[in-house]
Design a protein around this motif. Structure first.
Motif, mmCIF file in Angstrom:
data_model
loop_
_atom_site.group_PDB
_atom_site.id
_atom_site.type_symbol
_atom_site.label_atom_id
_atom_site.label_comp_id
_atom_site.label_asym_id
_atom_site.label_seq_id
_atom_site.Cartn_x
_atom_site.Cartn_y
_atom_site.Cartn_z
ATOM 1 N N LEU A 180 0.830 -1.217 0.000
ATOM 2 C CA LEU A 180 0.000 0.000 0.000
ATOM 3 C C LEU A 180 0.858 1.259 0.000
ATOM 4 O O LEU A 180 0.338 2.384 0.026
ATOM 5 C CB LEU A 180 -0.912 0.011 1.243
ATOM 6 C CG LEU A 180 -1.992 -1.089 1.301
ATOM 7 C CD1 LEU A 180 -2.688 -1.075 2.662
ATOM 8 C CD2 LEU A 180 -3.010 -0.906 0.183
ATOM 9 N N GLY A 181 2.198 1.060 0.020
ATOM 10 C CA GLY A 181 3.099 2.218 -0.062
ATOM 11 C C GLY A 181 3.786 2.588 1.229
ATOM 12 O O GLY A 181 4.484 3.598 1.314
ATOM 13 N N ALA A 182 3.621 1.797 2.267
ATOM 14 C CA ALA A 182 4.302 2.115 3.537
ATOM 15 C C ALA A 182 5.767 1.704 3.441
ATOM 16 O O ALA A 182 6.115 0.769 2.725
ATOM 17 C CB ALA A 182 3.632 1.361 4.683
ATOM 18 N N GLU A 183 6.637 2.468 4.154
ATOM 19 C CA GLU A 183 8.042 2.073 4.288
ATOM 20 C C GLU A 183 8.215 1.558 5.704
ATOM 21 O O GLU A 183 8.027 2.306 6.673
ATOM 22 C CB GLU A 183 8.945 3.292 4.049
ATOM 23 C CG GLU A 183 8.948 3.766 2.604
ATOM 24 C CD GLU A 183 9.633 5.119 2.473
ATOM 25 O OE1 GLU A 183 9.408 5.790 1.458
ATOM 26 O OE2 GLU A 183 10.376 5.508 3.416
ATOM 27 N N LEU A 184 8.540 0.279 5.834
ATOM 28 C CA LEU A 184 8.663 -0.331 7.171
ATOM 29 C C LEU A 184 10.102 -0.745 7.412
ATOM 30 O O LEU A 184 10.800 -1.155 6.482
ATOM 31 C CB LEU A 184 7.757 -1.564 7.260
ATOM 32 C CG LEU A 184 6.251 -1.313 7.090
ATOM 33 C CD1 LEU A 184 5.502 -2.643 7.040
ATOM 34 C CD2 LEU A 184 5.720 -0.459 8.240
ATOM 35 N N SER A 185 10.529 -0.610 8.669
ATOM 36 C CA SER A 185 11.878 -1.099 9.006
ATOM 37 C C SER A 185 11.865 -1.599 10.441
ATOM 38 O O SER A 185 10.969 -1.257 11.228
ATOM 39 C CB SER A 185 12.886 0.059 8.883
ATOM 40 O OG SER A 185 12.515 1.082 9.811
ATOM 41 N N LEU A 186 12.847 -2.436 10.755
ATOM 42 C CA LEU A 186 12.999 -2.966 12.120
ATOM 43 C C LEU A 186 14.209 -2.270 12.732
ATOM 44 O O LEU A 186 15.311 -2.401 12.205
ATOM 45 C CB LEU A 186 13.268 -4.471 12.063
ATOM 46 C CG LEU A 186 12.053 -5.393 12.097
ATOM 47 C CD1 LEU A 186 12.519 -6.833 12.177
ATOM 48 C CD2 LEU A 186 11.178 -5.061 13.285
ATOM 49 N N GLU A 187 13.990 -1.497 13.789
ATOM 50 C CA GLU A 187 15.125 -0.803 14.409
ATOM 51 C C GLU A 187 15.074 -1.005 15.922
ATOM 52 O O GLU A 187 14.068 -0.653 16.564
ATOM 53 C CB GLU A 187 15.052 0.699 14.100
ATOM 54 C CG GLU A 187 15.240 1.025 12.614
ATOM 55 C CD GLU A 187 14.782 2.454 12.310
ATOM 56 O OE1 GLU A 187 14.321 2.700 11.170
ATOM 57 O OE2 GLU A 187 14.836 3.306 13.238
ATOM 58 N N HIS A 188 16.123 -1.596 16.461
ATOM 59 C CA HIS A 188 16.215 -1.826 17.923
ATOM 60 C C HIS A 188 14.945 -2.454 18.477
ATOM 61 O O HIS A 188 14.362 -1.969 19.448
ATOM 62 C CB HIS A 188 16.472 -0.470 18.643
ATOM 63 C CG HIS A 188 17.612 0.310 18.073
ATOM 64 N ND1 HIS A 188 18.921 -0.153 18.123
ATOM 65 C CD2 HIS A 188 17.660 1.467 17.375
ATOM 66 C CE1 HIS A 188 19.722 0.719 17.511
ATOM 67 N NE2 HIS A 188 18.970 1.713 17.048
ATOM 68 N N GLY A 189 14.488 -3.483 17.821
ATOM 69 C CA GLY A 189 13.335 -4.224 18.353
ATOM 70 C C GLY A 189 12.005 -3.529 18.146
ATOM 71 O O GLY A 189 10.987 -3.949 18.689
ATOM 72 N N ARG A 233 -0.038 9.809 1.120
ATOM 73 C CA ARG A 233 -1.138 8.931 1.546
ATOM 74 C C ARG A 233 -0.909 7.522 1.006
ATOM 75 O O ARG A 233 -0.316 7.352 -0.059
ATOM 76 C CB ARG A 233 -2.427 9.527 0.932
ATOM 77 C CG ARG A 233 -3.714 9.054 1.576
ATOM 78 C CD ARG A 233 -4.904 9.794 0.963
ATOM 79 N NE ARG A 233 -6.134 9.024 1.125
ATOM 80 C CZ ARG A 233 -7.237 9.251 0.408
ATOM 81 N NH1 ARG A 233 -7.236 10.216 -0.511
ATOM 82 N NH2 ARG A 233 -8.316 8.541 0.600
ATOM 83 N N LEU A 234 -1.378 6.514 1.728
ATOM 84 C CA LEU A 234 -1.296 5.139 1.220
ATOM 85 C C LEU A 234 -2.085 5.049 -0.090
ATOM 86 O O LEU A 234 -3.056 5.778 -0.297
ATOM 87 C CB LEU A 234 -1.886 4.174 2.250
ATOM 88 C CG LEU A 234 -1.107 3.981 3.548
ATOM 89 C CD1 LEU A 234 -1.901 3.138 4.534
ATOM 90 C CD2 LEU A 234 0.256 3.373 3.292
ATOM 91 N N LYS A 235 -1.620 4.126 -0.958
ATOM 92 C CA LYS A 235 -2.314 3.959 -2.245
ATOM 93 C C LYS A 235 -2.906 2.555 -2.332
ATOM 94 O O LYS A 235 -2.213 1.576 -1.998
ATOM 95 C CB LYS A 235 -1.310 4.139 -3.399
ATOM 96 C CG LYS A 235 -0.687 5.515 -3.416
ATOM 97 C CD LYS A 235 -1.001 6.307 -4.630
ATOM 98 C CE LYS A 235 -0.349 7.715 -4.627
ATOM 99 N NZ LYS A 235 -0.132 8.314 -3.289
ATOM 100 N N GLY A 236 -4.150 2.446 -2.765
ATOM 101 C CA GLY A 236 -4.801 1.145 -2.895
ATOM 102 C C GLY A 236 -3.992 0.219 -3.798
ATOM 103 O O GLY A 236 -3.294 0.682 -4.700
ATOM 104 N N ALA A 237 -4.038 -1.072 -3.510
ATOM 105 C CA ALA A 237 -3.258 -2.041 -4.307
ATOM 106 C C ALA A 237 -3.961 -3.391 -4.290
ATOM 107 O O ALA A 237 -4.911 -3.597 -3.532
ATOM 108 C CB ALA A 237 -1.856 -2.173 -3.695
ATOM 109 N N ARG A 238 -3.459 -4.289 -5.130
ATOM 110 C CA ARG A 238 -3.980 -5.672 -5.170
ATOM 111 C C ARG A 238 -2.983 -6.529 -4.394
ATOM 112 O O ARG A 238 -1.810 -6.600 -4.762
ATOM 113 C CB ARG A 238 -4.063 -6.116 -6.632
ATOM 114 C CG ARG A 238 -4.659 -7.483 -6.817
ATOM 115 C CD ARG A 238 -4.882 -7.763 -8.289
ATOM 116 N NE ARG A 238 -5.403 -9.115 -8.486
ATOM 117 C CZ ARG A 238 -5.782 -9.581 -9.670
ATOM 118 N NH1 ARG A 238 -5.648 -8.819 -10.749
ATOM 119 N NH2 ARG A 238 -6.255 -10.808 -9.792
#
Ligand code: EPZ
Length: 418
Positions: free
Chosen positions: A134-143, A152-157
């Motif tokens: 949906l366009g989010a940027e996710l990362s794992l930092e220090h737990g 804004r998030l964009k609709g997706a399949r």
């Protein structure tokens, strides 16, 4: 007071009212972050998992107050300042359901990565796949899971490799505020998914197809909220009492439930020679004939629910003949077998398969709950066993059952806490 003691051997008889659904409540509490205005949730079970989730949403700036027993008024925050503290999040895996709504509404999120738990590693790859789709940027930092959205998030399949309940919920919530349409394919179909979709729609969202393999969400800029919503009854609490009635040769009528949600369990209990009579919002479970061995395979809804497998293992441990359980959802959900064997059960576990040889009876002794549903299974075993059973780590049971002792006492059980 972390022990529950049961003097077993008494058939359960009478009527009890089923409380609101834990797993729907946890998702809907997270969904409130999508709403501009206050919402009131009714039929909320006062269990410890819900109390922890309330603390978590308050730590993120929401206000939440019990208007009266089981009715909760929630005011979502204007802004989400900090992240949810690890001390709270580590107690509750479902805190991962905050990702979708907070990202969609506020554009950034930080939630401590909820650990696994004893029933399995509980990965989040499908949650990440959907939210990143949906366009989010996710990362794992220090737990911590950190997320950001540019604009804004964009609709997706989005196709889910497995019909994950949590991933379906996270993506559905996020898509409500995305630009355009989102399709979730191979979506989970549990009743709690439908309940969440119904709640989102009265908030002002446009969610269609919940309960089927494909859920379609047309994003809207805001969700007004300002609504009251009654949460569905808890099908797993109901199922636990159904099994307890069958296991003790009882005759129990459960009120305030949705029979169709229990269909997979009702069908298996009937196969085991238990009488299950359906009313409009009731189920009567009577076991006055010898039970028969059965085979169970846990599957995504509408298959047999994994959350009911441990309780059935307890019941089948005194059914003459050989029963088999295949656990297809979680990789480590047979831990209760070792505790049941301490009570005299004969169970062989090999990977995802458990083979149960029925014995004449179980004997009461000290046992320990290793997770919520294993604890529920030990309650069933204690109700069936001769002598007293002492279950420690009862705190696990309090996570998902509201006033369990009172309800069982009202059905004639000899049960107390110490
Ligand atoms: C929900 O957990 C329930 N919890 C669980 O109930 C329930 O057992 C489970 O659904 C299955 O029905 C709540 O709703 C709070 P999943 P969830 O994502 O969403 C794999 C109880 O006792 N998976 O459907 O975490 C996962 O490893 C609790 O009330 C991935 O591989 O379950 C598991 O094998 C226990 N990647 C399977 O899917 C992911 O990104 C089912 O998990 C997510 C999940």
């Amino acid at each position: 007071m972390d022990k529950i003691v049961i003097a077993g051997g008494k058939p359960l008889r009478g009527r009890i009212r089923i409380s609101g659904a834990k797993n729907a409540s946890l998702a809907l509490l997270c969904a409130t972050f999508l709403s501009r205005n206050e919402v009131v949730l009714e039929n909320v079970p006062e269990i410890s998992d819900v109390r922890v989730m309330i603390e978590i949403i308050k730590s993120l700036g929401a206000t939440a107050n019990w208007e009266k027993p089981e009715t909760l008024r929630i005011k979502p925050p204007e802004e989400v300042s900090s992240g949810a503290p690890y001390q709270l999040v580590k107690q509750l895996r479902a805190s991962n359901l905050l990702l979708g709504p907070i990202l969609a509404r506020f554009g950034r999120v930080r939630v401590a990565l909820p650990g696994g738990c004893n029933i399995g590693i509980r990965p989040m790859d499908l949650h990440f796949k959907g939210l990143e789709g949906l366009g989010a940027e996710l990362s794992l930092e220090h737990g911590c899971i950190r997320g950001r959205v540019k604009g804004r998030l964009k609709g997706a399949r989005i196709y889910l490799d497995f019909p994950s309940v949590g991933a379906t919920e996270n993506i559905m919530m996020a898509a409500c505020l995305a630009e355009g349409q989102t399709l979730i394919e191979n979506a989970a179909k549990e009743p709690e998914i439908v309940d969440l979709a119904n709640f989102l729609n009265i908030l002002g969202a446009k969610v269609r197809g919940a309960g089927t393999d494909v859920i379609k969400i047309d994003g809207t800029p805001i969700l007004e909220g300002g609504v009251r919503y009654p949460i569905i009854p808890d099908r797993i609490e109901a199922g636990t009492f159904m099994v307890a009635s069958a296991a003790t040769g009882g005759d129990v009528t459960l009120e305030n439930l949705i029979p169709i949600h229990l269909q997979p369990l009702s069908a298996k209990l009937r196969e085991a020679n238990v009488e299950v009579l359906e009313g409009e919002d009731t189920l009567r479970v009577r076991a006055d004939k010898p039970l028969r061995p059965i085979d169970i395979k846990t599957m995504p809804y509408p298959g047999f629910p994994t959350d009911m497998q441990s309780q059935l293992m307890a019941m089948l441990s005194v059914v003459p003949g050989t029963s088999m359980i295949v656990e297809n959802i979680f990789e480590n959900r047979f831990m209760v077998a070792d505790e049941l064997k301490r009570m005299g059960a004969r169970i062989k576990v090999e990977g995802r398969i458990a083979v149960i040889e029925g014995v004449s009876s179980l004997q009461g002794t000290q046992v320990k709950a290793t997770d919520l549903r294993a604890g529920a299974a030990l309650i069933v075993a204690g109700l069936m066993a001769s002598g007293e059973t002492e279950i420690c780590n009862a705190i696990y049971i309090d996570r998902g059952y509201h006033k369990l002792e009172e309800k069982l006492m009202s059905l004639g059980a000899s049960i107390w806490r110490k």
